[in-house]
Design a protein around this motif. Structure first.
Motif, mmCIF file in Angstrom:
data_model
loop_
_atom_site.group_PDB
_atom_site.id
_atom_site.type_symbol
_atom_site.label_atom_id
_atom_site.label_comp_id
_atom_site.label_asym_id
_atom_site.label_seq_id
_atom_site.Cartn_x
_atom_site.Cartn_y
_atom_site.Cartn_z
ATOM 1 N N ASP A 96 0.834 -1.276 0.146
ATOM 2 C CA ASP A 96 0.313 0.167 -0.404
ATOM 3 C C ASP A 96 0.254 1.364 -0.504
ATOM 4 O O ASP A 96 0.200 2.181 -0.627
ATOM 5 N N HIS A 97 2.118 1.235 0.527
ATOM 6 C CA HIS A 97 3.238 2.353 0.655
ATOM 7 C C HIS A 97 4.211 1.968 -0.676
ATOM 8 O O HIS A 97 4.180 3.699 -1.213
ATOM 9 N N VAL A 98 4.672 1.362 -0.862
ATOM 10 C CA VAL A 98 6.284 0.775 -1.316
ATOM 11 C C VAL A 98 6.284 1.500 -2.634
ATOM 12 O O VAL A 98 6.782 2.043 -3.081
ATOM 13 N N PRO A 99 5.111 0.778 -3.102
ATOM 14 C CA PRO A 99 5.019 1.276 -4.749
ATOM 15 C C PRO A 99 5.002 2.397 -5.057
ATOM 16 O O PRO A 99 5.307 3.053 -6.208
ATOM 17 N N VAL A 100 4.002 2.884 -3.845
ATOM 18 C CA VAL A 100 3.499 4.870 -4.086
ATOM 19 C C VAL A 100 4.889 5.707 -4.245
ATOM 20 O O VAL A 100 5.663 6.436 -4.743
ATOM 21 N N ALA A 101 5.932 4.875 -3.215
ATOM 22 C CA ALA A 101 7.140 5.653 -3.367
ATOM 23 C C ALA A 101 8.158 5.483 -3.908
ATOM 24 O O ALA A 101 9.208 6.529 -4.072
ATOM 25 N N LEU A 102 8.426 4.272 -4.083
ATOM 26 C CA LEU A 102 8.829 3.819 -5.588
ATOM 27 C C LEU A 102 9.292 5.126 -6.297
ATOM 28 O O LEU A 102 9.499 5.437 -7.127
ATOM 29 N N ALA A 103 7.254 5.099 -7.249
ATOM 30 C CA ALA A 103 7.025 5.900 -8.350
ATOM 31 C C ALA A 103 7.550 7.175 -7.988
ATOM 32 O O ALA A 103 7.832 7.932 -8.947
ATOM 33 N N LYS A 104 7.031 7.884 -6.578
ATOM 34 C CA LYS A 104 7.968 9.170 -6.430
ATOM 35 C C LYS A 104 9.179 8.757 -7.106
ATOM 36 O O LYS A 104 9.585 10.948 -8.002
ATOM 37 N N LEU A 105 9.537 8.049 -6.558
ATOM 38 C CA LEU A 105 11.563 8.252 -6.717
ATOM 39 C C LEU A 105 12.169 8.208 -8.111
ATOM 40 O O LEU A 105 12.922 8.637 -8.826
ATOM 41 N N ILE A 106 11.474 7.187 -8.671
ATOM 42 C CA ILE A 106 11.760 6.257 -9.654
ATOM 43 C C ILE A 106 10.620 7.107 -11.030
ATOM 44 O O ILE A 106 11.601 7.651 -12.858
ATOM 45 N N ILE A 107 9.626 6.429 -11.019
ATOM 46 C CA ILE A 107 8.936 7.081 -12.283
ATOM 47 C C ILE A 107 8.881 8.251 -12.850
ATOM 48 O O ILE A 107 8.324 8.972 -13.682
ATOM 49 N N HIS A 108 8.493 9.202 -11.754
ATOM 50 C CA HIS A 108 7.787 10.884 -11.969
ATOM 51 C C HIS A 108 9.649 11.079 -12.414
ATOM 52 O O HIS A 108 9.381 12.231 -13.670
ATOM 53 N N PRO A 109 10.920 11.215 -11.405
ATOM 54 C CA PRO A 109 11.754 11.326 -12.430
ATOM 55 C C PRO A 109 11.981 10.927 -14.238
ATOM 56 O O PRO A 109 12.452 12.213 -15.075
ATOM 57 N N MET A 110 11.792 9.708 -14.422
ATOM 58 C CA MET A 110 11.872 9.273 -15.947
ATOM 59 C C MET A 110 10.710 9.845 -16.602
ATOM 60 O O MET A 110 11.530 9.928 -17.890
ATOM 61 N N LEU A 111 9.835 10.355 -15.660
ATOM 62 C CA LEU A 111 8.943 10.795 -17.324
ATOM 63 C C LEU A 111 8.940 12.232 -16.905
ATOM 64 O O LEU A 111 8.988 12.745 -18.918
#
Length: 316
Positions: A229-244
């Motif tokens: 419930d929390h780890v995927p969102v944290a990883l999305a913030k740190l990895i997916i967001h800058p890549m996007l």
């Protein structure tokens, strides 16, 4: 990479100091409100005013930066809500989307990017803060109200969010700094020195306060939160967001938009920052799962020492 870690280490060390001081009881929890007040109403506004006043006005009104950053924020919010709404409802999904799209620009990004990249980071930093505080936050608050019968309360929530922003000195300091840049205003000597001293205190106190707030949220939260419930969102913030942001920015450049490589680097590093700590306060106000949001902020801040440093090493 080692040279980057040596630069970023002091910033995250100050966060850790605030966390440990609060966790061990050296800093009373009652004192955290005073630290927040100093940072939000005195130190950070002075730093933002100084950055705005020293930045050419055309950088503060860069439409290309606005379009790229706003599009990425919309994609992050929309995707996160789409993937989580059915499992947890609009309220929790919306605030999960907010921490996925809203970096900790004020408390962490402003001082850290200024140290890493210098004055060239000021324009994109100020624009991204304005977008996140005004547009991204308001949109997520409106989405969070869709759980109510018939969507009632959406516009009331949006109006209240704008009232809250009107009482926040940071947008006003950005506006005044931009006006000072456009009009060529210069503060009188003693006032300028006072503003400079307060701005200089923003970085260490803000970082220490982040750690204190994170420790308090963990100490006061008794809600169990599953890792999924929390780890995927944290990883999305740190990895997916800058890549996007990098992908959208490179696409914009290939389409002929006037976006410099230096500006894109700043935007990518902004997106690589951990989640904004003030989202936990909004979560409590609107009755969402505060334990989940606090855990996302804590995990993203803890991991950011390595992921943000890696982003710096790759982009600079």
């Amino acid at each position: 990479m080692l040279s980057v870690l040596l630069i970023t280490f002091p910033f995250f060390a100050l966060v850790a100091c605030g966390f440990v001081a609060t966790w061990r009881g050296v800093l009373p929890q009652a004192a955290i409100a005073g630290l927040n007040t100093f940072v939000l109403f005195f130190a950070l506004p002075c730093m933002l005013y100084r950055f705005g006043a020293q930045t050419p006005v055309e950088q503060l009104l860069d439409l290309n930066v606005i379009l790229v950053y706003l599009l990425c924020a919309a994609i992050m919010v929309g995707t996160t809500v789409l993937l989580t709404r059915r499992r947890m409802g609009w309220n929790d999904a919306a605030f999960g989307a907010l921490v996925a799209a809203f970096p900790n620009t004020g408390f962490m990004g402003v001082p850290m990017l200024a140290a890493l990249l210098g004055a060239q980071s000021a324009g994109p930093v100020i624009l991204s803060m304005a977008i996140d505080m005004v547009i991204t936050t308001s949109a997520c608050i409106a989405l969070s109200r869709l759980d109510l019968a018939g969507g009632q309360g959406v516009w009331t929530a949006v109006r209240n969010s704008f009232k809250g922003m009107a009482a926040n000195p940071m947008p006003w300091s950005i506006l005044l700094g931009g006006l000072a840049s456009a009009m060529g205003w210069v503060l009188p000597g003693p006032i300028d020195k006072t503003v400079d001293m307060l701005a200089g205190a923003a970085s260490p106190v803000a970082l220490f306060t982040i750690g204190a707030v994170l420790a308090r949220s963990q100490m006061n939260s008794h809600e169990r939160v599953a890792a999924h419930d929390h780890v995927p969102v944290a990883l999305a913030k740190l990895i997916i967001h800058p890549m996007l942001v990098w992908a959208v920015g490179m696409s914009a450049i290939s389409m002929g938009l006037s976006l410099s490589h230096e500006t894109l680097v700043v935007l990518v590093l902004l997106a690589a920052l951990p989640s904004a700590s003030n989202v936990s306060l909004l979560t409590e106000r609107y009755g969402a799962h505060s334990g989940r949001i606090a855990r996302i902020i804590l995990v993203s801040t803890s991991l950011a020492f390595l992921t943000f440093s890696a982003a710096v090493a790759l982009m600079t």
